[in-house]
Design an enzyme around this catalytic site. Structure first.
Site, PDB file in Angstrom:
ATOM      1  N   THR A 116      84.218  76.208  53.406  1.00 44.37           N
ATOM      2  CA  THR A 116      82.925  76.431  54.038  1.00 44.37           C
ATOM      3  C   THR A 116      83.003  77.563  55.057  1.00 44.37           C
ATOM      4  O   THR A 116      84.070  77.811  55.647  1.00 44.37           O
ATOM      5  CB  THR A 116      82.476  75.139  54.767  1.00 44.37           C
ATOM      6  OG1 THR A 116      81.422  75.458  55.676  1.00 44.37           O
ATOM      7  CG2 THR A 116      83.601  74.514  55.588  1.00 44.37           C
ATOM      8  N   TYR A 140      84.229  68.820  61.507  1.00 40.72           N
ATOM      9  CA  TYR A 140      84.013  69.082  60.073  1.00 40.72           C
ATOM     10  C   TYR A 140      84.695  70.391  59.667  1.00 40.72           C
ATOM     11  O   TYR A 140      85.514  70.427  58.740  1.00 40.72           O
ATOM     12  CB  TYR A 140      82.507  69.130  59.761  1.00 40.72           C
ATOM     13  CG  TYR A 140      82.217  69.728  58.395  1.00 40.72           C
ATOM     14  CD1 TYR A 140      82.499  69.016  57.233  1.00 40.72           C
ATOM     15  CD2 TYR A 140      81.682  71.012  58.268  1.00 40.72           C
ATOM     16  CE1 TYR A 140      82.258  69.572  55.973  1.00 40.72           C
ATOM     17  CE2 TYR A 140      81.435  71.570  57.023  1.00 40.72           C
ATOM     18  CZ  TYR A 140      81.734  70.843  55.877  1.00 40.72           C
ATOM     19  OH  TYR A 140      81.499  71.393  54.643  1.00 40.72           O
TER      20      TYR A 140
HETATM   21  N1  LIG Z   1      76.260  71.487  50.829  1.00 39.59           N
HETATM   22  C1  LIG Z   1      76.645  72.621  51.450  1.00 39.59           C
HETATM   23  O1  LIG Z   1      75.822  73.438  51.885  1.00 39.59           O
HETATM   24  C2  LIG Z   1      78.113  72.939  51.603  1.00 39.59           C
HETATM   25  C3  LIG Z   1      78.470  74.119  52.268  1.00 39.59           C
HETATM   26  C4  LIG Z   1      79.823  74.423  52.411  1.00 39.59           C
HETATM   27  C5  LIG Z   1      80.787  73.587  51.878  1.00 39.59           C
HETATM   28  N2  LIG Z   1      80.420  72.440  51.249  1.00 39.59           N
HETATM   29  C6  LIG Z   1      81.483  71.583  50.697  1.00 39.59           C
HETATM   30  O2  LIG Z   1      81.186  71.301  49.340  1.00 39.59           O
HETATM   31  C7  LIG Z   1      81.639  70.003  48.989  1.00 39.59           C
HETATM   32  C8  LIG Z   1      80.527  69.249  48.300  1.00 39.59           C
HETATM   33  O3  LIG Z   1      79.363  69.202  49.133  1.00 39.59           O
HETATM   34  P1  LIG Z   1      78.045  68.455  48.629  1.00 39.59           P
HETATM   35  O4  LIG Z   1      76.901  69.027  49.380  1.00 39.59           O
HETATM   36  O5  LIG Z   1      78.019  68.441  47.148  1.00 39.59           O
HETATM   37  O6  LIG Z   1      78.338  66.975  49.185  1.00 39.59           O
HETATM   38  P2  LIG Z   1      77.984  65.552  48.547  1.00 39.59           P
HETATM   39  O7  LIG Z   1      78.047  64.558  49.654  1.00 39.59           O
HETATM   40  O8  LIG Z   1      76.732  65.636  47.735  1.00 39.59           O
HETATM   41  O9  LIG Z   1      79.214  65.314  47.547  1.00 39.59           O
HETATM   42  C9  LIG Z   1      80.471  64.893  47.991  1.00 39.59           C
HETATM   43  C10 LIG Z   1      80.926  63.784  47.055  1.00 39.59           C
HETATM   44  O10 LIG Z   1      82.249  63.397  47.414  1.00 39.59           O
HETATM   45  C11 LIG Z   1      82.347  61.986  47.294  1.00 39.59           C
HETATM   46  N3  LIG Z   1      83.454  61.564  48.167  1.00 39.59           N
HETATM   47  C12 LIG Z   1      83.544  61.683  49.515  1.00 39.59           C
HETATM   48  N4  LIG Z   1      84.715  61.187  49.933  1.00 39.59           N
HETATM   49  C13 LIG Z   1      85.381  60.731  48.837  1.00 39.59           C
HETATM   50  C14 LIG Z   1      86.640  60.114  48.626  1.00 39.59           C
HETATM   51  N5  LIG Z   1      87.457  59.807  49.641  1.00 39.59           N
HETATM   52  N6  LIG Z   1      87.009  59.799  47.362  1.00 39.59           N
HETATM   53  C15 LIG Z   1      86.199  60.072  46.310  1.00 39.59           C
HETATM   54  N7  LIG Z   1      84.991  60.649  46.456  1.00 39.59           N
HETATM   55  C16 LIG Z   1      84.578  60.969  47.705  1.00 39.59           C
HETATM   56  C17 LIG Z   1      80.992  61.461  47.717  1.00 39.59           C
HETATM   57  O11 LIG Z   1      80.731  60.154  47.194  1.00 39.59           O
HETATM   58  C18 LIG Z   1      80.053  62.526  47.138  1.00 39.59           C
HETATM   59  O12 LIG Z   1      79.613  62.194  45.824  1.00 39.59           O
HETATM   60  C19 LIG Z   1      82.146  69.364  50.270  1.00 39.59           C
HETATM   61  O13 LIG Z   1      83.559  69.457  50.273  1.00 39.59           O
HETATM   62  C20 LIG Z   1      81.557  70.229  51.372  1.00 39.59           C
HETATM   63  O14 LIG Z   1      82.414  70.260  52.493  1.00 39.59           O
HETATM   64  C21 LIG Z   1      79.108  72.085  51.096  1.00 39.59           C
END
Ligand SMILES: NC(=O)c1ccc[n+]([C@@H]2O[C@H](COP(=O)([O-])OP(=O)(O)OC[C@H]3O[C@@H](n4cnc5c(N)ncnc54)[C@H](O)[C@@H]3O)[C@@H](O)[C@H]2O)c1
Length: 324
Positions: A116, A140
């Site tokens: 990120t 985070y």
């Molecule tokens: N959404 C954004 O704008 C954004 C920006 C930068 C980085 N990210 C990164 O992208 C990734 C995905 O983001 P997202 O928006 O799809 O989030 P999200 O919450 O929709 O998806 C994350 C998934 O991971 C699963 N999860 C969490 N902990 C877990 C564990 N211990 N074991 C198994 N599953 C687990 C959750 O159930 C969820 O389905 C994350 O790593 C986040 O840090 C997201």
């Protein structure tokens, strides 16, 4: 080739599973379902399990023959991480070590990791290049940086090759309407603005109107989730070709103000977004825009859905269709 997709029932992971299957890979989703959606797992098997449980992970790693892992699973709320740092370091960092150990035991030597822009903290220069100082301002962001570093050290020790993708603001929904953004609680601007336009939440909090931007609101780099998904497929291919470990920003390189985004939501929905003006939030940088050329030159990535209208229209269609 089978690909392990941790967190593949979530927002970005589910779009990536679709892109993988369209490119001829078989995505196997490993998700605790704490924040995932069963209906979003449409393109390959779902293995329900938590990265906190190494035995469950080991069983899945033994069941399939993975050519690579893509690691999305994490907690994602900046605000919550400030209130509960231990929760973030434990899940994001600690459980990533379980994944890395599992991959090593199973002989999976390639990983693509969701990082990120939050790893940069307050930028010293914009657009932000990958070699910018790394100084996160939230647990985070710090937990994601620690994950990056652990992946790097496993590379040195055991030969794991990695592509670390630092996303800027992920936004929008699948152009075919099969998937979309469904976070609970939602903290992202576009779904919140759409919800406010539709009267589903009372008003949109707009934090900070005195930033040094043309309209005083903060500037961000929005990238369509299907473009992010495509970058993961390209990153897997890059590693298959023997590419060395690298870090790439994923953004468009163009900044938009919060006000511009709200205006677009009003245009697309044909409704007013009720806005409550609030002071700046601590830790929110005035401007976060990617220097995005490395992903283009190294991976061959080119965003094609990331103009603001396409982002907002796709998000709006999903929001209406999923009626929440
Ligand atoms: N959404 C954004 O704008 C954004 C920006 C930068 C980085 N990210 C990164 O992208 C990734 C995905 O983001 P997202 O928006 O799809 O989030 P999200 O919450 O929709 O998806 C994350 C998934 O991971 C699963 N999860 C969490 N902990 C877990 C564990 N211990 N074991 C198994 N599953 C687990 C959750 O159930 C969820 O389905 C994350 O790593 C986040 O840090 C997201």
């Amino acid at each position: 080739m089978q690909i392990l997709v941790t967190g593949g029932a979530g927002y970005i992971g589910s779009h990536t599973a679709k892109a993988l299957s369209q490119a001829g890979y078989e995505p196997v989703v490993f998700d605790s379902m704490e924040y995932g959606h069963r209906a979003a797992v449409q393109y390959g098997p779902l293995e329900e399990g938590d990265l906190a449980d190494p035995a469950a992970l080991r069983r899945v790693l033994a069941k399939y023959s993975f050519g690579a892992a893509i690691h999305f699973a994490a907690y994602i709320s900046v605000g919550e991480s400030v209130r509960e740092p231990g929760k973030y370091f434990r899940n994001n960092f600690g459980n990533t070590l379980n994944l890395l150990d599992g991959l090593r035991e199973a002989g999976v030597g390639r990983i693509v990791f969701s990082s990120t822009a939050a790893v940069y903290g307050d930028p010293l220069q914009v657009p932000i290049p990958e070699d910018h100082r790394l100084q996160p301002v939230s647990p985070y962001g710090d937990s994601k940086l620690m994950m990056e570093r652990a992946i790097g050290w496993y590379g040195q020790a055991y030969g794991l090759r990695s592509v670390v993708l630092r996303y800027f603001n992920a936004a929008g929904a699948d152009p075919d309407g099969q998937l979309g953004e469904n976070h609970e609680p939602e903290t992202h601007l576009i779904p919140l603005a759409i919800g406010a336009a539709l009267g589903q939440n009372p008003e949109l909090h707009l934090f900070g109107t005195d930033y040094p931007s043309p309209d005083g609101t903060a500037v961000r780099d929005y990238v369509h989730v299907s473009d992010l998904a495509a970058a993961h497929v390209l990153a897997v291919r890059y590693l298959e070709r023997g590419g060395h470990s690298t870090v790439c920003n994923l953004g468009t390189g163009a900044g938009l103000t919060v006000r511009q985004v709200i205006d677009m939501v009003e245009q697309v929905s044909g409704r007013k977004v009720p806005v409550r003006l609030s002071p700046r939030r601590e830790g929110d940088a005035p401007e976060l825009v990617a220097e995005a050329s490395r992903a283009r030159t190294l991976l061959g990535w080119k965003p094609v859905h990331s103009d603001l209208r396409t982002i907002v229209e796709s998000a709006y269609r999903w929001h209406i269709a999923s009626a929440h």
